[in-house]
Structures are given as structure tokens and as C-alpha cells.
Write a protein that holds these residues in place. Structure first.
Motif, short mmCIF file in Angstrom:
data_model
loop_
_atom_site.label_atom_id
_atom_site.label_comp_id
_atom_site.label_asym_id
_atom_site.label_seq_id
_atom_site.Cartn_x
_atom_site.Cartn_y
_atom_site.Cartn_z
N VAL A 27 -2.60 0.37 -4.05
CA VAL A 27 -2.18 -0.95 -3.57
C VAL A 27 -1.73 -1.70 -4.78
N TYR A 28 -0.50 -2.27 -4.72
CA TYR A 28 0.01 -2.90 -5.67
C TYR A 28 0.09 -4.41 -5.39
N THR B 7 -6.33 -1.87 3.56
CA THR B 7 -5.96 -1.33 4.50
C THR B 7 -6.18 -1.90 5.81
N VAL B 8 -7.58 -2.38 5.89
CA VAL B 8 -7.88 -3.13 7.09
C VAL B 8 -7.09 -4.42 7.27
N MET B 9 -7.07 -5.22 6.04
CA MET B 9 -6.22 -6.23 6.13
C MET B 9 -5.08 -6.03 6.88
N ILE C 242 0.94 -1.37 -0.11
CA ILE C 242 0.12 -0.01 0.05
C ILE C 242 1.07 1.28 0.02
N MET C 243 0.63 2.08 -0.92
CA MET C 243 1.54 3.33 -1.40
C MET C 243 0.99 4.62 -0.89
N TYR D 244 -2.91 -2.83 -10.25
CA TYR D 244 -2.84 -1.49 -9.07
C TYR D 244 -4.38 -1.18 -8.85
N VAL D 245 -4.78 -1.29 -7.44
CA VAL D 245 -5.91 -1.21 -7.06
C VAL D 245 -6.06 0.14 -6.41
N GLU D 246 -7.10 1.02 -7.06
CA GLU D 246 -7.06 2.78 -6.68
C GLU D 246 -8.49 2.92 -6.34
N ARG D 247 -9.53 2.01 -6.54
CA ARG D 247 -10.85 2.58 -6.01
C ARG D 247 -10.82 2.37 -4.50
N PRO D 248 -11.38 3.66 -3.86
CA PRO D 248 -11.23 3.65 -2.50
C PRO D 248 -11.75 2.76 -1.66
#
Length: 291
Positions: free
Chosen positions: A235-236, A256-258, A223-224, A245-249
Motif C-alpha cells: 500500500v502506497y 484492502t477492506v477499505m 494498493i499494488m 509504504y505499508v507492507e505488513r499483511p
């Protein structure tokens, strides 16, 4: 090591602004593509920052979106010019995951989870060579050397005295037991982890074997986070033939929770250093870890 102008981040920021202008106009990507006689995929790639964009493309899009303020147009065109520059990593030739390197070079915080090997930013040269060679045995020696050199150059983001990146690494204990390169290489790698863990901006936590199943078993991810509020977290996820590349909030929030769960079930930083020290001693004594 980061360049004064980061083309990857510029492309991403420009794409985000172009998407905002399109949505404000109430147009779909398909409608814009139809008006400009280009493919819908081109518009999508421009907006997600995966493709460089020319100043001419910017002007054409601004016309479609009804942007008349010349200061706005000029600002977007400047971003387009900067997005076409070459980052420091291009000096090494054709490098895989160059988009990731560009994002990492600008990030102020990187939270990384690894399950199978030591995070790249913490690897020694010998360990990195053994990883690259083992994972891609068909790659020529000169390419292995190139990729290792890039990996070591990336480490300047956490070893520099100027604006070091905050790096938080959660590593599954399995990665510490996997003997990549043999006892000597592993012993040196464990000592490197201990050395890096002493830096005030680096945190290393170990997910112990006895914790059992945990959220990170789905695979590694990073997570950057970036200094500008306009640049949302990314998220990469590394793949064999392509990266995600995961960008949807909403999706970023799930990762982030993980990550928060992983830090909660891991050994604390002090306990993690103790576990790594035990392993370093075992490797240096050439006895099986844990014995």
C-alpha cells in the motif's frame, strides 16, 4: 515501458529473502548489525528494499546466517547486482517517488483511490501540468516538464498492448468538480476518463457527493499487486516530504477492506461514465457542473 529487470522489485524481493534467512537463524537486526559492525538502520533498510545492496553485503550476511549452499548465495548475489541497475525512469533525472514508480512498473494490478484530483495514470498533459504547477508553485518550469513527462510515460503500463496493468480507480466526485486548469482542460480531462474507461482492463468508479461520509475520507492510497507470489501486496501513501509504504499483511488487509467498501458505495462503472459525461458536457459548454 517497464525494464526487463526492475531494480526496485529486485531490492524488495532480495530484502524479503534476507529477512527470512535472519529470522530462520533466530537473530535480531541489532545482533546482525553488531556482528558486521554496521548500523541497525542499514540492516532494516536492506531488508525493506529501500536501499541498494552490494554482492559483498550479501556474502557477509550469508556468512552470518550460516548459508553454505553456493547456488543460494550466487542467486542472492545476482539479485543484488540486478538491484543496482537503473530503471527507465532514471533517464528523466532525479525523480520524486522513484520507489513507487519502480513498484508500479512491475505491478499487475493497481487499485487507486483519489479524493482531490484525477489519478496520475489517467491525466492529460494539460491537467498534469496544472496539477504539478498548482501543488508546487515554487518548482521551475523545466522541473514541472520533467515530472509531467514521467507521469505520461508511466501511463504506458495501461495503454500498451503487451501485458497491460489492471487499473481500478475510485475517484471522489469532488476531484471531478475541482476546476484544475479551467473549463477547457477539465472538459478534455473528462473525455480522457471516458476514453480510458472503455479499456477492458481499466475500471473507473465515482464516489458521489450524496453518499456522505465514507472510508476514503482519511486520504488517497494505492494498493499494488505483483505477478510473483513472493512479492506481497504493498500500500502506497504519498506525503509532502516523504512517502509511506505499508507492507505488513494485517495493515495491507485493512486497506484492502477499505477499498472494497469504497467500491461498494461508489457508482457502478456505467453510472460513473454517465456522471463523467454530464460533467464533460458542462465543462465544454462552460457552465458550472451540475447546472
Amino acid at each position: 515501458m517497464a525494464a526487463s529487470v526492475n531494480p526496485t522489485v529486485r531490492r524488495r524481493r532480495l530484502g524479503s529473502e534476507l529477512r527470512r534467512l535472519r529470522e530462520r537463524k533466530g537473530l535480531t537486526a541489532e545482533e546482525v548489525a553488531s556482528r558486521l559492525l554496521v548500523s541497525q538502520s542499514k540492516i532494516s533498510r536492506l531488508e525493506n528494499g529501500r536501499r541498494s545492496i552490494s554482492p559483498r553485503d550479501v556474502r557477509d550476511l550469508c556468512q552470518v546466517y550460516g548459508v553454505e549452499d553456493e547456488r543460494v548465495i550466487e542467486s542472492l548475489m545476482t539479485m543484488a547486482k540486478e538491484s543496482r541497475q537503473r530503471g527507465w525512469w532514471h533517464a528523466f533525472g532525479d525523480v520524486p517517488y522513484s520507489v513507487y514508480i519502480g513498484l508500479e512498473a512491475e505491478a499487475t494490478v493497481v487499485r487507486n483511490y483519489e479524493s482531490l484530483f484525477i489519478p496520475g495514470l489517467l491525466q492529460t498533459r494539460d491537467y498534469a501540468e496544472a496539477v504539478v504547477t498548482g501543488m508546487q508553485p515554487e518548482v521551475p518550469a523545466e522541473v514541472v516538464d520533467q515530472r509531467v513527462n514521467v507521469r505520461l510515460a508511466r501511463q504506458a503500463r495501461i495503454t500498451t498492448d503487451e501485458r497491460p496493468m489492471r487499473f481500478w480507480a475510485v475517484v471522489d466526485e469532488a476531484a471531478l468538480h475541482r476546476q484544475v486548469g479551467g473549463n477547457k482542460v477539465m472538459g478534455e480531462q473528462m473525455r480522457r476518463l471516458l476514453e480510458m474507461s472503455e479499456l477492458p482492463h481499466v475500471t473507473i468508479q465515482v464516489v458521489p457527493f450524496d453518499i456522505g461520509a465514507h472510508p476514503g475520507m482519511t486520504g488517497a492510497f494505492s494498493i499494488m499487486s505483483f505477478p510473483e507470489s513472493a512479492d506481497a501486496d504493498v500500500v502506497y501513501l504519498e506525503g509532502v516530504t516523504s512517502d509511506l509504504y505499508v507492507e505488513r499483511p494485517m495493515d495491507v488487509h485493512r486497506y484492502t477492506v477499505m477499498y472494497e467498501h469504497l467500491t461498494a458505495v461508489s457508482l457502478g462503472p456505467t453510472e460513473s461514465r454517465e456522471r463523467i459525461t454530464e460533467l464533460a458536457d458542462a465543462y465544454e459548454a462552460e457552465r458550472p457542473p451540475g447546472v
